[in-house]
Design an enzyme around this catalytic site. Structure first.
Site, PDB file in Angstrom:
ATOM      1  N   ASP A  38       0.765  -1.238   0.033  1.00 38.92           N
ATOM      2  CA  ASP A  38       0.097   0.060   0.125  1.00 38.92           C
ATOM      3  C   ASP A  38       0.733   1.096   0.041  1.00 38.92           C
ATOM      4  OD1 ASP A  38      -2.512   1.210   0.253  1.00 38.92           O
ATOM      5  OD2 ASP A  38      -2.152   1.951   2.158  1.00 38.92           O
ATOM      6  N   TYR A  63      -8.101  -4.931  -2.883  1.00 36.21           N
ATOM      7  CA  TYR A  63      -9.194  -4.037  -2.842  1.00 36.21           C
ATOM      8  C   TYR A  63     -10.336  -4.182  -3.899  1.00 36.21           C
ATOM      9  CZ  TYR A  63      -5.622  -0.754  -0.973  1.00 36.21           C
ATOM     10  OH  TYR A  63      -4.631   0.044  -0.232  1.00 36.21           O
ATOM     11  N   MET A 106     -25.127   3.420 -10.834  1.00 44.56           N
ATOM     12  CA  MET A 106     -23.810   3.646 -10.907  1.00 44.56           C
ATOM     13  C   MET A 106     -23.239   4.907 -11.063  1.00 44.56           C
ATOM     14  SD  MET A 106     -20.596   2.457 -11.154  1.00 44.56           S
ATOM     15  CE  MET A 106     -20.690   0.639 -11.303  1.00 44.56           C
ATOM     16  N   HIS A 140     -12.215   2.345 -14.363  1.00 48.57           N
ATOM     17  CA  HIS A 140     -13.039   1.182 -13.779  1.00 48.57           C
ATOM     18  C   HIS A 140     -13.408   1.379 -12.264  1.00 48.57           C
ATOM     19  CE1 HIS A 140     -13.744  -3.144 -13.319  1.00 48.57           C
ATOM     20  NE2 HIS A 140     -15.141  -2.553 -13.379  1.00 48.57           N
ATOM     21  N   VAL A 175     -22.302   4.475 -19.324  1.00 51.54           N
ATOM     22  CA  VAL A 175     -23.515   4.128 -19.954  1.00 51.54           C
ATOM     23  C   VAL A 175     -23.305   2.418 -20.079  1.00 51.54           C
ATOM     24  CG1 VAL A 175     -23.749   6.276 -21.216  1.00 51.54           C
ATOM     25  CG2 VAL A 175     -22.516   4.456 -22.292  1.00 51.54           C
ATOM     26  N   VAL A 176     -24.321   1.722 -20.600  1.00 53.71           N
ATOM     27  CA  VAL A 176     -24.417   0.488 -20.819  1.00 53.71           C
ATOM     28  C   VAL A 176     -22.963  -0.107 -21.353  1.00 53.71           C
ATOM     29  CG1 VAL A 176     -25.452   0.372 -23.155  1.00 53.71           C
ATOM     30  CG2 VAL A 176     -25.919  -1.603 -21.785  1.00 53.71           C
ATOM     31  N   GLU A 177     -22.513  -1.426 -21.086  1.00 46.73           N
ATOM     32  CA  GLU A 177     -21.438  -1.948 -21.354  1.00 46.73           C
ATOM     33  C   GLU A 177     -21.444  -2.654 -22.649  1.00 46.73           C
ATOM     34  OE1 GLU A 177     -17.563  -3.463 -19.763  1.00 46.73           O
ATOM     35  OE2 GLU A 177     -18.755  -1.734 -19.477  1.00 46.73           O
ATOM     36  N   GLU A 191      -9.490   1.100 -11.203  1.00 47.34           N
ATOM     37  CA  GLU A 191      -8.330   0.696 -12.304  1.00 47.34           C
ATOM     38  C   GLU A 191      -8.354   1.856 -13.132  1.00 47.34           C
ATOM     39  OE1 GLU A 191      -8.179  -3.930 -13.076  1.00 47.34           O
ATOM     40  OE2 GLU A 191     -10.124  -3.255 -13.533  1.00 47.34           O
ATOM     41  N   ASP A 203     -28.061  12.278 -18.302  1.00 46.73           N
ATOM     42  CA  ASP A 203     -28.719  11.056 -18.981  1.00 46.73           C
ATOM     43  C   ASP A 203     -29.634  11.571 -20.044  1.00 46.73           C
ATOM     44  OD1 ASP A 203     -28.962   8.204 -17.386  1.00 46.73           O
ATOM     45  OD2 ASP A 203     -30.411   8.499 -18.797  1.00 46.73           O
TER      46      ASP A 203
END
Length: 715
Positions: free
Chosen positions: A297, A660, A325, A451, A401-403, A463, A344
């Site tokens: 760490d 983590y 999210m 991420h 937004v959507v993956e 990430e 949105d």
């Protein structure tokens, strides 16, 4: 000047009063390293030799008091034979005892954080005065050890066994008002009055108004508890703490046992008991792994600081895609001081995002962690919008937004036209290639992956993904923003699944193989939870969502067909086709129903066995150890590949990412340290025993070379 060193000075203040000041040169904080301990010995001797000294104030020249021992130095001592380790510990303790035994009163003026050895230094003083903004504690159990500079001896004799056990076994930091309540300190004042308060205390002790010898005496004697009181206090505490800590974290219970063993001894004999128990804990696998995580760490924090030098300050952020999210990201940003636009395409998404942020804020207010005024301020920092009208002032946009690569590319290309040329775009994707998404952009150098893990407010990892064309500035700015949000960012290079999901899906692959081999998924969950995971793989898949897992599995299979593609239908296919999507629709591997508080309660649902029957291809007799190996070998080997492929730069980053990001058991230290704990050669031999299960179980050539050369990931 009575004494002058590189870490400590002793100077005359007035009327025989001297100040022993900790101020370690070249460091931002004070810590007990060998230099500081040696100088403390010399400083105490110098005070003892000066007949004009009538009282001592201990202070700090830093914003903190003392943060504790320098673990990077002391961890080397843990490798010594027990007798040497104990002798070294007692030698250090003699310094604190000699300070405590000075023939003059002593006062510790605690201006900032005093942890571990820092608090133990204060406990050796006769009186303690504390700034109202300071915190004190003994956090050693978080490193798999317990206080080793007299903390288990002095604290229970000062504040009572029950309070001392709570402080030591929890490792928590304690606020000034709480410290005063239990008499861990004698006075609390505002920071600007600390020096004057310490001076007043020492003068009153010198004059005899305060009896410093009477104050000191209980710390030198045995505990004031009879045999029955001791039995009740210690046995109750051991039972409760053992239940809280679990069998994999021995330090809290060992601390209680040590206090109990030393209860009928005076200080010096009690310190011997402490030293023996400390040496025992220092040799455990848990302490080795937990200290390793602490050092990892520290390494991550140093790397993140390097990015600070080139990062732009994010003063205004935006998130595209509200919902749960987006609302979580908006809450995290605004609550840490960065205002954020939440866009949105429809009102429903906006309402959902605001509801999520409001729910999290109300939760904090209800628990007393936030004032209603602060809640209103945070909510005002989240501005909902259906248009790009205000995006001209945005420094960084998080796309959430959507993956779906086509949807993400379209949205990113659209927002690029509405922001400044130097604005950073970051995609919150869990699996899609950043370099692929960048192809839709005019300024790919300003684009990175960011991420977040779900739920955003709870998961510490972010990430930050560097694409082929991502600039250092874009990466650095995103790292700095993640830190500002209170997250632990790790920079990874682009590949399917990045680090965490790339490693997680082979683990799920091992689980799928076990279910197809006729092993009960409830048993698998129990075995892996006992191994140390916060939840078993079936339960985790339900929480993630079977549809999410199904999609991720397909992406990973496409990215790494040589080892992650399986032509046979698996448990996840069967559940997905049966529309058992996990917690989100009440049925997955388990069934779910809300309890009175609205929390999802997991129930065994026998009807799932019929759904799974077609994908059970054999009935294998496997041991619990087999279950662990089927699950852990592919996870560990994929972590090795990520390091070898340069997806992460260091073993420390790889292990911390798993701790983590997916809750890898802390006491095992991460996948690479887990391999080290087994031994690289032994791990390779173990993997070879399961080679028939497929390529996920085959060690890399480089790992075999490490095994041959007797190497490890951590020295």
């Amino acid at each position: 000047m009575i004494y002058e060193g590189k870490a400590i000075t002793v100077t005359a203040l007035e009327s025989g009063i001297v100040e022993l000041k900790f101020d370690l040169k070249g460091e931002s904080v004070n810590k007990f390293n060998r230099l500081t301990l040696n100088e403390l010995r010399q400083a105490v001797d110098a005070i003892k030799a000066d007949a004009s000294v009538k009282g001592v104030i201990v202070s700090s020249g830093k914003d903190v008091f003392i943060v504790g021992a320098d673990i990077t130095e002391f961890v080397e001592n843990f490798k010594l034979p027990d007798a040497e380790l104990i002798a070294g510990n007692l030698e250090a303790n003699k310094i604190f005892s000699d300070f405590e035994d000075l023939n003059v009163p002593t006062v510790a003026a605690i201006n900032g954080i005093a942890l571990g050895g820092g608090l133990e230094m204060c406990l050796a003083a006769d009186f303690r005065v504390m700034a109202d903004s300071a915190k004190i504690g003994l956090p050693e159990v978080k490193l798999g050890i317990y206080p080793g500079f007299g903390g288990t001896v002095r604290l229970p004799r000062l504040i009572g066994v029950d309070n001392a056990v709570e402080w030591i076994a929890s490792g928590k930091e304690n606020r000034a008002e709480d410290a005063l309540k239990v008499s861990a300190v004698d006075a609390v004042v505002t920071a600007d009055k600390l020096g004057a308060a310490a001076l007043d205390l020492i003068k009153r002790a010198i004059s005899g108004e305060l009896d410093y010898k009477a104050k000191r005496q209980p710390k030198l004697e045995k505990l004031k508890l009879n045999a029955i009181e001791q039995m009740m206090a210690f046995e109750t505490a051991k039972g409760f703490v053992a239940g809280q800590a679990g069998p994999n974290y021995p330090a809290p219970v060992e601390a209680i046992k040590t206090i109990q063993k030393a209860a009928n001894f005076g200080r010096d004999k009690a310190l011997e008991v402490e030293a023996a128990g400390f040496a025992k804990l220092a040799k455990t696998s848990a302490s080795n792994c937990l200290i390793g995580l602490f050092l990892n760490d520290q390494e991550l924090k140093k790397k993140a600081k390097v990015y600070d030098k080139i990062a732009k300050d994010v003063k205004q952020a935006a998130v595209l895609g509200a919902g749960i999210m987006g609302g979580g990201i908006a809450y995290q940003s605004a609550s840490k001081g960065t205002p954020i636009l939440m866009k949105d395409i429809n009102e429903h998404g906006i309402e959902q995002g605001l509801a999520e942020a409001a729910k999290l804020l109300v939760g904090r207010v209800d628990k007393g962690r936030m004032t209603p005024a602060k809640m209103a301020e945070v909510l005002n920092g989240i501005r909902p919008t259906l248009s790009y009208g205000d995006f001209g002032n945005v420094d960084l946009v998080v796309e959430a937004v959507v993956e779906n690569p086509k949807v993400k590319q379209a949205v990113l290309a659209e927002v690029e036209n509405h922001v400044r040329e130097d604005a950073i775009l970051a995609s919150n994707t869990s699996t899609i290639s950043i370099s692929l998404l960048a192809k839709a952009l005019k300024r790919p150098e300003n684009f990175v992956g960011m991420h977040f893990f779900n739920p955003v407010h709870m998961m510490p990892l972010v990430e930050v993904i560097r694409g082929e064309k991502s600039s250092d500035l874009a990466v650095a700015t995103t790292v700095a923003y993640a830190k500002k949000m209170g997250k632990n960012p790790i920079v990874v290079n682009d590949c399917p699944g990045f680090l965490v999901n790339r490693v997680l899906f082979p683990y799920f692959g091992g689980f799928a193989k076990l279910v197809s081999a006729g092993v009960d998924f409830v048993r698998i969950d129990k075995v892996m939870e006992k191994f140390g995971w916060p939840m078993g793989p079936a339960y985790l898949m339900d929480v993630v969502g079977i549809d999410t897992g199904h999609h991720g599995r397909d992406v990973m299979a496409e990215g790494f067909p040589d080892r992650m593609k399986d032509d046979r239908r698996s448990a996840i296919d069967a559940l997905y086709e049966a529309k058992r999507l996990g917690q989100k629709n009440g049925k997955g591997f388990y069934a779910y129903e809300a309890d009175k508080k609205g929390k999802q309660k997991k129930l065994v649902d026998s009807s799932v066995l019929e759904v799974l029957k077609p994908i059970v291809y054999e009935q294998r007799d496997v041991t619990d150890e087999d279950i662990i190996n089927w699950m852990m070998i592919p996870l560990c080997l994929e972590t090795v590949r990520c390091l070898e492929d340069g997806i992460v730069e260091t073993a420390a980053e790889a292990d911390m990412g798993l701790v983590y990001g997916i809750g890898f058991p802390l006491f095992r230290g991460g996948a690479l340290r887990y391999i080290d704990s087994i031994g690289v050669a032994e791990f390779v031999a173990l993997a070879d025993q399961y080679a028939e299960l497929g390529a996920l179980y085959h060690p890399t050539a480089k790992l075999r070379e490490m095994a041959k050369n007797g190497q490890s990931f951590f020295g």
